[in-house]
Scaffold this motif. Structure first.
Motif, PDB file in Angstrom:
ATOM      1  N   GLY A 303      38.257 -31.097  -7.918  1.00 53.09           N
ATOM      2  CA  GLY A 303      38.009 -30.899  -6.495  1.00 53.09           C
ATOM      3  C   GLY A 303      39.278 -30.744  -5.689  1.00 53.09           C
ATOM      4  O   GLY A 303      39.383 -29.859  -4.829  1.00 53.09           O
ATOM      5  N   ARG A 304      40.276 -31.600  -5.962  1.00 52.40           N
ATOM      6  CA  ARG A 304      41.529 -31.509  -5.201  1.00 52.40           C
ATOM      7  C   ARG A 304      42.255 -30.208  -5.490  1.00 52.40           C
ATOM      8  O   ARG A 304      42.712 -29.503  -4.572  1.00 52.40           O
ATOM      9  CB  ARG A 304      42.433 -32.689  -5.530  1.00 52.40           C
ATOM     10  N   ASN A 305      42.390 -29.877  -6.766  1.00 53.49           N
ATOM     11  CA  ASN A 305      43.076 -28.636  -7.116  1.00 53.49           C
ATOM     12  C   ASN A 305      42.317 -27.423  -6.593  1.00 53.49           C
ATOM     13  O   ASN A 305      42.918 -26.421  -6.205  1.00 53.49           O
ATOM     14  CB  ASN A 305      43.243 -28.535  -8.630  1.00 53.49           C
ATOM     15  N   GLY A 306      40.968 -27.493  -6.583  1.00 54.43           N
ATOM     16  CA  GLY A 306      40.173 -26.395  -6.059  1.00 54.43           C
ATOM     17  C   GLY A 306      40.357 -26.195  -4.571  1.00 54.43           C
ATOM     18  O   GLY A 306      40.259 -25.075  -4.057  1.00 54.43           O
ATOM     19  N   LEU A 307      40.645 -27.273  -3.836  1.00 53.38           N
ATOM     20  CA  LEU A 307      40.880 -27.174  -2.395  1.00 53.38           C
ATOM     21  C   LEU A 307      42.283 -26.669  -2.087  1.00 53.38           C
ATOM     22  O   LEU A 307      42.483 -25.825  -1.203  1.00 53.38           O
ATOM     23  CB  LEU A 307      40.669 -28.534  -1.734  1.00 53.38           C
ATOM     24  N   VAL A 308      43.274 -27.150  -2.839  1.00 48.22           N
ATOM     25  CA  VAL A 308      44.671 -26.902  -2.490  1.00 48.22           C
ATOM     26  C   VAL A 308      45.206 -25.607  -3.087  1.00 48.22           C
ATOM     27  O   VAL A 308      45.746 -24.750  -2.374  1.00 48.22           O
ATOM     28  CB  VAL A 308      45.545 -28.091  -2.938  1.00 48.22           C
ATOM     29  N   LEU A 309      45.066 -25.438  -4.397  1.00 44.21           N
ATOM     30  CA  LEU A 309      45.792 -24.371  -5.082  1.00 44.21           C
ATOM     31  C   LEU A 309      45.294 -22.966  -4.739  1.00 44.21           C
ATOM     32  O   LEU A 309      46.108 -22.087  -4.414  1.00 44.21           O
ATOM     33  CB  LEU A 309      45.761 -24.607  -6.595  1.00 44.21           C
ATOM     34  N   PRO A 310      43.970 -22.668  -4.801  1.00 42.48           N
ATOM     35  CA  PRO A 310      43.553 -21.301  -4.435  1.00 42.48           C
ATOM     36  C   PRO A 310      43.912 -20.927  -3.008  1.00 42.48           C
ATOM     37  O   PRO A 310      44.332 -19.800  -2.740  1.00 42.48           O
ATOM     38  CB  PRO A 310      42.029 -21.332  -4.641  1.00 42.48           C
ATOM     39  N   ALA A 311      43.744 -21.884  -2.082  1.00 48.15           N
ATOM     40  CA  ALA A 311      44.063 -21.597  -0.680  1.00 48.15           C
ATOM     41  C   ALA A 311      45.550 -21.344  -0.495  1.00 48.15           C
ATOM     42  O   ALA A 311      45.952 -20.478   0.294  1.00 48.15           O
ATOM     43  CB  ALA A 311      43.607 -22.758   0.202  1.00 48.15           C
ATOM     44  N   ALA A 312      46.384 -22.091  -1.218  1.00 48.92           N
ATOM     45  CA  ALA A 312      47.828 -21.896  -1.102  1.00 48.92           C
ATOM     46  C   ALA A 312      48.233 -20.511  -1.584  1.00 48.92           C
ATOM     47  O   ALA A 312      49.199 -19.922  -1.082  1.00 48.92           O
ATOM     48  CB  ALA A 312      48.566 -22.973  -1.903  1.00 48.92           C
ATOM     49  N   ILE A 313      47.497 -19.966  -2.540  1.00 53.77           N
ATOM     50  CA  ILE A 313      47.817 -18.640  -3.072  1.00 53.77           C
ATOM     51  C   ILE A 313      47.248 -17.534  -2.188  1.00 53.77           C
ATOM     52  O   ILE A 313      47.931 -16.541  -1.886  1.00 53.77           O
ATOM     53  CB  ILE A 313      47.263 -18.499  -4.503  1.00 53.77           C
ATOM     54  N   ILE A 314      46.005 -17.701  -1.728  1.00 58.49           N
ATOM     55  CA  ILE A 314      45.270 -16.595  -1.113  1.00 58.49           C
ATOM     56  C   ILE A 314      45.368 -16.563   0.406  1.00 58.49           C
ATOM     57  O   ILE A 314      45.508 -15.492   1.008  1.00 58.49           O
ATOM     58  CB  ILE A 314      43.797 -16.646  -1.557  1.00 58.49           C
ATOM     59  N   VAL A 315      45.284 -17.711   1.071  1.00 62.71           N
ATOM     60  CA  VAL A 315      45.236 -17.707   2.544  1.00 62.71           C
ATOM     61  C   VAL A 315      46.477 -17.064   3.166  1.00 62.71           C
ATOM     62  O   VAL A 315      46.351 -16.257   4.113  1.00 62.71           O
ATOM     63  CB  VAL A 315      45.002 -19.133   3.080  1.00 62.71           C
ATOM     64  N   PRO A 316      47.709 -17.350   2.718  1.00 66.14           N
ATOM     65  CA  PRO A 316      48.858 -16.643   3.306  1.00 66.14           C
ATOM     66  C   PRO A 316      48.777 -15.127   3.137  1.00 66.14           C
ATOM     67  O   PRO A 316      49.214 -14.372   4.015  1.00 66.14           O
ATOM     68  CB  PRO A 316      50.049 -17.228   2.532  1.00 66.14           C
ATOM     69  N   ILE A 317      48.197 -14.663   2.023  1.00 66.58           N
ATOM     70  CA  ILE A 317      48.022 -13.226   1.836  1.00 66.58           C
ATOM     71  C   ILE A 317      46.979 -12.686   2.812  1.00 66.58           C
ATOM     72  O   ILE A 317      47.122 -11.576   3.339  1.00 66.58           O
ATOM     73  CB  ILE A 317      47.623 -12.930   0.374  1.00 66.58           C
ATOM     74  N   LEU A 318      45.929 -13.465   3.083  1.00 64.40           N
ATOM     75  CA  LEU A 318      44.954 -13.062   4.101  1.00 64.40           C
ATOM     76  C   LEU A 318      45.615 -12.950   5.476  1.00 64.40           C
ATOM     77  O   LEU A 318      45.272 -12.064   6.269  1.00 64.40           O
ATOM     78  CB  LEU A 318      43.812 -14.082   4.162  1.00 64.40           C
ATOM     79  N   VAL A 319      46.545 -13.829   5.750  1.00 57.88           N
ATOM     80  CA  VAL A 319      47.284 -13.757   7.015  1.00 57.88           C
ATOM     81  C   VAL A 319      48.055 -12.444   7.090  1.00 57.88           C
ATOM     82  O   VAL A 319      48.066 -11.758   8.129  1.00 57.88           O
ATOM     83  CB  VAL A 319      48.234 -14.958   7.153  1.00 57.88           C
ATOM     84  N   VAL A 320      48.696 -12.068   5.995  1.00 55.55           N
ATOM     85  CA  VAL A 320      49.431 -10.792   5.954  1.00 55.55           C
ATOM     86  C   VAL A 320      48.481  -9.626   6.203  1.00 55.55           C
ATOM     87  O   VAL A 320      48.793  -8.697   6.974  1.00 55.55           O
ATOM     88  CB  VAL A 320      50.146 -10.641   4.596  1.00 55.55           C
ATOM     89  N   ILE A 321      47.317  -9.643   5.567  1.00 57.34           N
ATOM     90  CA  ILE A 321      46.337  -8.569   5.777  1.00 57.34           C
ATOM     91  C   ILE A 321      45.917  -8.500   7.242  1.00 57.34           C
ATOM     92  O   ILE A 321      45.803  -7.420   7.828  1.00 57.34           O
ATOM     93  CB  ILE A 321      45.113  -8.786   4.873  1.00 57.34           C
ATOM     94  N   GLY A 322      45.686  -9.665   7.857  1.00 58.13           N
ATOM     95  CA  GLY A 322      45.312  -9.690   9.264  1.00 58.13           C
ATOM     96  C   GLY A 322      46.409  -9.144  10.164  1.00 58.13           C
ATOM     97  O   GLY A 322      46.137  -8.397  11.118  1.00 58.13           O
ATOM     98  N   LEU A 323      47.653  -9.467   9.858  1.00 57.68           N
ATOM     99  CA  LEU A 323      48.769  -8.998  10.685  1.00 57.68           C
ATOM    100  C   LEU A 323      48.962  -7.487  10.600  1.00 57.68           C
ATOM    101  O   LEU A 323      49.464  -6.861  11.543  1.00 57.68           O
ATOM    102  CB  LEU A 323      50.048  -9.720  10.257  1.00 57.68           C
ATOM    103  N   PHE A 324      48.560  -6.899   9.479  1.00 52.97           N
ATOM    104  CA  PHE A 324      48.699  -5.446   9.306  1.00 52.97           C
ATOM    105  C   PHE A 324      47.336  -4.752   9.284  1.00 52.97           C
ATOM    106  O   PHE A 324      47.208  -3.658   8.728  1.00 52.97           O
ATOM    107  CB  PHE A 324      49.462  -5.150   8.007  1.00 52.97           C
ATOM    108  N   SER A 325      46.344  -5.346   9.911  1.00 53.32           N
ATOM    109  CA  SER A 325      44.989  -4.788   9.873  1.00 53.32           C
ATOM    110  C   SER A 325      44.903  -3.440  10.580  1.00 53.32           C
ATOM    111  O   SER A 325      44.139  -2.556  10.160  1.00 53.32           O
ATOM    112  CB  SER A 325      43.991  -5.777  10.475  1.00 53.32           C
ATOM    113  N   GLU A 326      45.657  -3.236  11.652  1.00 51.91           N
ATOM    114  CA  GLU A 326      45.623  -1.939  12.343  1.00 51.91           C
ATOM    115  C   GLU A 326      46.149  -0.839  11.433  1.00 51.91           C
ATOM    116  O   GLU A 326      45.549   0.240  11.324  1.00 51.91           O
ATOM    117  CB  GLU A 326      46.462  -2.004  13.620  1.00 51.91           C
TER     118      GLU A 326
END
Length: 502
Positions: A303-326
């Motif tokens: 449970g802990r690794n499932g909460l922390v590790l995938p989000a640490a890998i993917i969420v910052p990349i989602l932020v990049v996608i949002g910043l360059f969405s236009e």
């Protein structure tokens, strides 16, 4: 177990990533070549598949089949045989009944969705071919679930990628031959049928060496399947209202062009969310084993690794996608849709929340008490979503549905996280700690992107790929430095060694 889990996760990530990228190219090509109205018609037709609105009546046969096979591999093959037999019957009945209903309702649906007269006959024909395919599609869900229980992820994902390649290739062929749009829909149905025929052969081979056979079921197995189907049905109602039914509602309210616009703006977030979901499916057999053995410590670790590790890998990349969405919209579907970038960016909150909570929710799916509570939260989340949509739809039209979808996920994330962590015996502060670190990384990335855009903007696919890759590398470095603790980085190293060492 850890190595097998990571192997299955890697297979799912690569395969669904490839299939999803192919799908994104397909949507861009359809939108550019045929227009949003045709894209909307294709989306409306797919709403009547088990992956769309009809997920409401699949009763969770895939997930329950996974659990049945996983428990059978622990030794109880008799119960697994009984449950798989009953689940197959449920799938056949659901497919036949829904197929008959769709066949006779096809003409009326063309009127409901305001299909243009010159496209109405083709739309009705596609719906009726879909009706014929529905029994195969529903039984295919049981095959998919059984293969997950056997942990045959390589075959499952290979067929997914193969069917996507066939479909995307047919779109390019239709474009080059200037074919009518209905052939695109027929190609999708044909690729899906081909995938399930291959899966049927694979499941036959996988089950041949086990005692798994079709058999009559006992009252105990019938009661267990019926109870779990009821829980999944309630869960499906919320999920269907949350997203699957929305294109149909938009079609009835506004028409196919607005459906196409909605699909376009939510396609990338849904692709990301869908790509991550199969990663969690690899957790289900493991959590079933842990639940059978009441291994609390390993469940907490999962449970802990499932909460922390995938989000640490993917969420910052989602932020990049949002910043360059236009820039993404300009390159993907053309500059005429680039002004809609705020809606694409805001909808990325959905996969961000999903990646933080999805692994833990999947791990606890075997706990019926958690499933009940989680379903209640889903109903409240859907209610909130529709209140927001109702208040804004007159002004925003189809974009009001996007706003309600995204905001409801954000509002309920802390409540779901608290219950999830409580069931696993983990502190609620873990969620807020990770959220704070993610926000810090997002703020730094936003500052970097704003500084870059003051001097240059990517306008072609190669330029966007290069800039996006550099930004994702920067996001990963920030994530490793600011989000992951020393023990988290050590865990990543263990995962890497588990993947490479036999």
């Amino acid at each position: 177990m850890l190595r097998r889990f990571l192997h299955n996760t890697a297979i799912s990530a690569v395969a669904y990533g490839l299939a999803g990228v192919l799908g994104l190219f397909a949507v861009g090509l359809i939108a550019k070549s045929y227009g949003l109205a045709i894209l909307g018609l294709i989306v409306l037709v797919r709403g009547f598949l088990p992956s769309g609105f009809l997920v409401l009546i699949d009763f969770g046969v895939s997930e329950i089949a996974t659990q049945a096979i996983a428990r059978g591999r622990l030794g109880d093959w008799a119960a697994a045989s009984e449950k798989i037999s009953l689940l197959t019957l449920i799938a056949v009945v659901a497919g036949v009944v829904s197929g008959i209903a769709l066949w006779f309702a096809a003409s009326s649906l063309a009127l409901v969705f305001k299909v243009a007269p010159e496209q109405a006959q083709a739309f009705v024909s596609i719906l009726r071919i879909t009706a014929l395919v529905l029994p195969i599609a529903f039984v295919g869900l049981v095959a998919e679930g059984a293969l997950k229980g056997f942990e045959q992820y390589s075959w499952l994902r290979m067929t997914e990628v193969g069917s996507s390649v066939l479909y995307v290739g047919s779109i390019y062929l239709a474009f080059w031959e200037n074919a009518a749009f209905e052939w695109i829909a027929y190609a999708y149905l044909g690729a899906m049928v081909a995938k399930y025929l291959v899966l049927a052969l694979v499941i036959y081979i996988a089950a041949r060496g086990t005692p798994l056979r079709f058999s009559s079921w006992t009252p105990a197995s019938r009661h267990d399947v019926a109870y779990r189907c009821w829980l999944m049905f309630n869960n499906r109602i919320a999920g269907t209202l949350q997203l699957s039914i929305i294109p149909l509602m938009i079609g009835a309210l506004y028409g196919p062009a607005e459906v196409g616009a909605f699909d376009l703006l939510t396609r990338l977030p849904r692709f990301l969310k869908t790509t991550m979901s199969p990663l969690y499916s690899a957790i289900l057999p493991i959590s079933t084993h842990l639940d059978e053995k009441t291994d609390t410590r390993r469940l907490q670790l999962l449970g802990r690794n499932g909460l922390v590790l995938p989000a640490a890998i993917i969420v910052p990349i989602l932020v990049v996608i949002g910043l360059f969405s236009e820039e993404i919209l300009k390159v993907w579907v053309g500059p005429q849709h680039a002004d809609q970038w705020p809606w694409l960016a805001s909808s990325l909150f959905v996969p961000a929340v999903s990646v933080m909570l999805g692994a833990g929710q999947t791990a606890l799916m075997v706990r019926s008490d958690f499933l009940r509570i989680n379903t209640r939260f889903l109903y409240l989340q859907v209610l909130t979503q529709y209140i927001i949509t109702a208040l804004t739809a007159a002004w925003l039209r189809e974009r009001g549905f996007i706003l309600g979808w995204a905001v409801s996920y954000v509002l309920f994330a802390p409540l779901i996280a608290q219950r999830m962590l409580s069931f696993m015996g983990l502190p609620n502060s873990l969620f807020w700690q990770q959220l704070g670190r993610q926000m810090l990384v997002a703020a730094i990335l936003a500052t970097m992107a704003a500084g870059y855009k003051m001097y240059a903007t990517p306008t072609t696919l190669p330029e966007l790929f290069i800039v996006g890759s550099i930004a994702c590398i920067a996001a990963s470095v920030l994530s490793i430095t600011l989000i992951l603790s020393r023990s988290d980085r050590a865990m990543v190293g263990k995962f890497a060694r588990a993947m490479t060492h036999r």
